[in-house]
Scaffold this active site. Structure first.
Site, PDB file in Angstrom:
ATOM      1  N   CYS A  24     -17.476  24.000 -10.681  1.00  0.00           N
ATOM      2  CA  CYS A  24     -16.548  24.013 -11.816  1.00  0.00           C
ATOM      3  C   CYS A  24     -16.914  25.073 -12.843  1.00  0.00           C
ATOM      4  O   CYS A  24     -16.130  25.376 -13.741  1.00  0.00           O
ATOM      5  CB  CYS A  24     -16.484  22.633 -12.470  1.00  0.00           C
ATOM      6  SG  CYS A  24     -15.755  21.390 -11.396  1.00  0.00           S
ATOM      7  N   HIS A  75       0.741  28.072 -15.574  1.00  0.00           N
ATOM      8  CA  HIS A  75       0.192  29.378 -15.195  1.00  0.00           C
ATOM      9  C   HIS A  75      -0.592  30.038 -16.336  1.00  0.00           C
ATOM     10  O   HIS A  75      -0.558  31.250 -16.514  1.00  0.00           O
ATOM     11  CB  HIS A  75       1.279  30.294 -14.612  1.00  0.00           C
ATOM     12  CG  HIS A  75       1.643  29.882 -13.228  1.00  0.00           C
ATOM     13  ND1 HIS A  75       2.504  28.839 -12.984  1.00  0.00           N
ATOM     14  CD2 HIS A  75       1.238  30.340 -12.033  1.00  0.00           C
ATOM     15  CE1 HIS A  75       2.628  28.680 -11.688  1.00  0.00           C
ATOM     16  NE2 HIS A  75       1.865  29.572 -11.074  1.00  0.00           N
ATOM     17  N   GLU A 126      -6.598  15.872 -12.923  1.00  0.00           N
ATOM     18  CA  GLU A 126      -7.006  17.194 -12.450  1.00  0.00           C
ATOM     19  C   GLU A 126      -6.857  17.283 -10.936  1.00  0.00           C
ATOM     20  O   GLU A 126      -6.587  18.347 -10.401  1.00  0.00           O
ATOM     21  CB  GLU A 126      -8.480  17.449 -12.794  1.00  0.00           C
ATOM     22  CG  GLU A 126      -8.688  18.137 -14.081  1.00  0.00           C
ATOM     23  CD  GLU A 126     -10.111  18.666 -14.217  1.00  0.00           C
ATOM     24  OE1 GLU A 126     -10.324  19.391 -15.179  1.00  0.00           O
ATOM     25  OE2 GLU A 126     -10.989  18.374 -13.395  1.00  0.00           O
TER      26      GLU A 126
END
Length: 136
Positions: A24, A75, A126
């Site tokens: 991550c 985005h 997530e």
């Protein structure tokens, strides 16, 4: 609270969790899934209808679904977002969605209506099996 409005949507964004020792900590992306639950003790007008028939307009609630160039999070590179910076964990993003959504909903209310009775719960996934919830 007699009314609860719920909506869900997704947006795709990339981020790095700065200082994270593991995958991550590298650039990666998610298709975030968001569920918003807004409760109210009364109905109100919206920008699109002037009668007291809504908790809030779904269009207002789904602001984050818009492309980043239109003020949403779709985005986006989240680490470049001025309200997130390097802190882009699910917890921080959920709290930001809560704060910004309530601000936008309250901003859309009639003058003199501060929306004090409005309560919002944000659920942010997530991944399909990892979720964070935030509410006040």
């Amino acid at each position: 609270m007699p009314w609860k409005l719920q909506t869900e949507f997704t947006f795709d964004s990339a981020h790095i969790i700065t200082g994270y020792d593991g995958p991550c900590g590298r650039l990666h992306g998610h298709t975030y899934r968001v569920r918003l639950e807004l409760t109210s003790e009364r109905l109100r007008p919206s920008a699109h209808v002037q009668r007291d028939i809504m908790v809030a307009d779904f269009k207002t609630l789904k602001w984050a679904k818009k492309d980043v160039a239109q003020g949403g999070l779709d985005h986006a590179y989240l680490n470049e977002h001025p309200d997130l910076g390097d802190d882009t964990t699910a917890e921080v993003i959920a709290a930001y969605l809560h704060r910004e959504t309530l601000r936008r909903v309250r901003e859309s209310l009639s003058p003199g209506d501060g929306g004090e009775d409005l309560r919002l719960k944000v659920s942010l996934w997530e991944t399909p099996d990892s979720c964070c919830e935030y509410w006040e």
